[in-house]
Design a protein around this motif. Structure first.
Motif, PDB file in Angstrom:
ATOM      1  N   THR A   2       0.834  -1.193   0.000  1.00 45.04           N
ATOM      2  CA  THR A   2       0.000   0.000   0.000  1.00 45.04           C
ATOM      3  C   THR A   2       0.874   1.250   0.000  1.00 45.04           C
ATOM      4  O   THR A   2       2.013   1.237   0.432  1.00 45.04           O
ATOM      5  N   TRP A   3       0.309   2.312  -0.465  1.00 48.33           N
ATOM      6  CA  TRP A   3       1.020   3.589  -0.582  1.00 48.33           C
ATOM      7  C   TRP A   3       0.011   4.694  -0.443  1.00 48.33           C
ATOM      8  O   TRP A   3      -1.160   4.548  -0.768  1.00 48.33           O
ATOM      9  N   ASP A   4       0.463   5.830   0.088  1.00 52.04           N
ATOM     10  CA  ASP A   4      -0.423   6.952   0.330  1.00 52.04           C
ATOM     11  C   ASP A   4       0.202   8.182  -0.299  1.00 52.04           C
ATOM     12  O   ASP A   4       1.352   8.496  -0.028  1.00 52.04           O
ATOM     13  N   HIS A   9       3.567   9.617   7.094  1.00 51.36           N
ATOM     14  CA  HIS A   9       2.736   8.947   8.078  1.00 51.36           C
ATOM     15  C   HIS A   9       3.450   7.714   8.623  1.00 51.36           C
ATOM     16  O   HIS A   9       4.366   7.184   7.999  1.00 51.36           O
ATOM     17  N   LEU A  10       2.999   7.279   9.792  1.00 50.97           N
ATOM     18  CA  LEU A  10       3.505   6.060  10.407  1.00 50.97           C
ATOM     19  C   LEU A  10       2.643   4.874  10.006  1.00 50.97           C
ATOM     20  O   LEU A  10       1.418   4.978   9.944  1.00 50.97           O
ATOM     21  N   ARG A  11       3.308   3.744   9.749  1.00 52.73           N
ATOM     22  CA  ARG A  11       2.583   2.507   9.473  1.00 52.73           C
ATOM     23  C   ARG A  11       3.161   1.408  10.354  1.00 52.73           C
ATOM     24  O   ARG A  11       4.378   1.189  10.363  1.00 52.73           O
ATOM     25  N   GLU A  12       2.305   0.720  11.074  1.00 53.11           N
ATOM     26  CA  GLU A  12       2.769  -0.358  11.955  1.00 53.11           C
ATOM     27  C   GLU A  12       3.153  -1.580  11.137  1.00 53.11           C
ATOM     28  O   GLU A  12       2.380  -2.061  10.310  1.00 53.11           O
ATOM     29  N   LEU A  13       4.359  -2.083  11.382  1.00 56.81           N
ATOM     30  CA  LEU A  13       4.861  -3.288  10.733  1.00 56.81           C
ATOM     31  C   LEU A  13       4.837  -4.485  11.676  1.00 56.81           C
ATOM     32  O   LEU A  13       4.811  -5.628  11.230  1.00 56.81           O
ATOM     33  N   LEU A  18       7.408   0.566  13.625  1.00 56.82           N
ATOM     34  CA  LEU A  18       6.684   1.357  12.640  1.00 56.82           C
ATOM     35  C   LEU A  18       7.610   1.871  11.546  1.00 56.82           C
ATOM     36  O   LEU A  18       8.794   2.159  11.779  1.00 56.82           O
ATOM     37  N   TYR A  20       8.094   5.044   9.000  1.00 57.00           N
ATOM     38  CA  TYR A  20       7.703   6.432   8.751  1.00 57.00           C
ATOM     39  C   TYR A  20       7.886   6.663   7.259  1.00 57.00           C
ATOM     40  O   TYR A  20       9.007   6.732   6.758  1.00 57.00           O
ATOM     41  N   ASN A  31      12.333   7.056   3.507  1.00 55.65           N
ATOM     42  CA  ASN A  31      11.597   6.460   4.618  1.00 55.65           C
ATOM     43  C   ASN A  31      12.510   6.305   5.834  1.00 55.65           C
ATOM     44  O   ASN A  31      13.732   6.186   5.700  1.00 55.65           O
ATOM     45  N   PRO A 211       6.850   2.221  -1.071  1.00 53.84           N
ATOM     46  CA  PRO A 211       5.915   1.667  -0.088  1.00 53.84           C
ATOM     47  C   PRO A 211       6.501   0.529   0.729  1.00 53.84           C
ATOM     48  O   PRO A 211       7.395  -0.189   0.286  1.00 53.84           O
TER      49      PRO A 211
END
Length: 309
Positions: A2-4, A9-13, A18, A20, A31, A211
């Protein structure tokens, strides 16, 4: 995967682990990683290229942690991953490979004159804790392995591996959706590093750019990059046999290669220059630099290299 296209933003892995993500892309936009432990300590993986972006990273980190970063690991010396070091608290220990420290000190703030961006007030800060053969940081409830991988993307690459969570922070050993760059490191070493990363069998991987990769996307992205290295080697071999320079070879395939949809296509000429050196005489120690090949990349790009930093 996924990509924004919005703000960083932070994404939990994994729990407390996370990524960033800075989704605007391009040169000087990378990143970072944020890792927290049971004691509330924070480990950052890389900083950013500008004061504003690093302040935003620290603000995001403060939203998930009760303490300032205890450690910050630089995966390599490039300015998009290290210029923000000077914005870190004085109590944060910056960790990196010995050659990454050398590269930060050698380069200084030269990139600010080479790639246009709103850098803000920057202070050069190199890793204070360095190593050569690898290092393990023992946080409160798990270990973090810093694995020496260079020469690959650069002479002093480090992968950050969390074996308990099976999460990998690859720095610029991995780029997703954009051309990688190994002109300052080693083409053969880059391929070897990718193979080593794949053997770790991570469940989640944060590239230096692009991503986050989770599940099947991890192996797919690594395999694509291995294939890219092989494609570069084959192109270099045939082009050199035809008497072409790296720039001429890059022009010949521009817009008509299997990676034409990836961004930063100007890097092909830099990678081919490295390939020419290593295919004729395996010398990963031959000094090639981004500034030294920037003119050829700008020429292939048809104009200045864009940055959204």
């Amino acid at each position: 995967m996924t990509w924004d296209d919005g703000s960083p933003h932070l994404r939990e892995l994994a729990p407390g682990v996370l990524g960033y993500l800075q989704p605007t892309g391009g040169w000087m936009v990378n990143n970072c990683g944020v890792v927290t432990d049971a004691a509330g300590d924070v480990l950052l993986i890389d900083t950013t290229s500008t004061e504003k972006r690093t302040r935003a990273l620290l603000a995001a980190t403060a939203g998930v942690a009760t303490r300032p970063p205890r450690f910050a690991v630089n995966t390599h010396h490039h300015p998009d991953h290290t210029y923000g070091n000077g914005c870190l608290p004085a109590t944060t220990v910056v960790v990196g490979h010995r050659l990454a420290r050398d590269g930060v000190l050698r380069a200084g703030l030269a990139a600010t004159a080479e790639i246009a961006a709103d850098y803000g007030e920057l202070t050069v800060r190199a890793p204070e804790l360095t190593f050569t053969d690898g290092l393990t940081l023992h946080l409160a409830d798990f270990a973090v392995d810093l694995i020496t991988m260079g020469p690959a993307h650069t002479p002093g690459d480090v992968a950050v591996w969390l074996p308990s969570q099976r999460v990998l922070f690859a720095g610029d050993l991995v780029t997703s959706g954009s051309h990688p760059m190994f002109l300052e490191g080693s083409m053969h070493g880059f391929r070897t590093a990718l193979t080593r990363l794949r053997a770790l069998d991570p469940v989640a991987l944060l590239p230096g750019h692009g991503p986050a990769c989770v599940g099947d996307d991890v192996a797919r992205v690594l395999d694509e990059l291995i294939a890219y290295v092989d494609w570069t080697a084959e192109l270099a071999t045939s082009s050199r046999a035809d008497g072409l320079t790296p720039l001429e070879a890059a022009r010949r395939v521009a817009g008509d290669d299997p990676y034409r949809d990836w961004s930063e296509g100007e890097r092909v000429v830099g990678n081919l220059t490295r390939a020419y050196v290593e295919l004729t005489d395996y010398r990963p120690d031959v000094p090639l630099t981004v500034p030294g090949l920037m003119a050829a990349m700008v020429e292939l790009n048809g104009g200045p290299i864009a940055s959204h930093a």
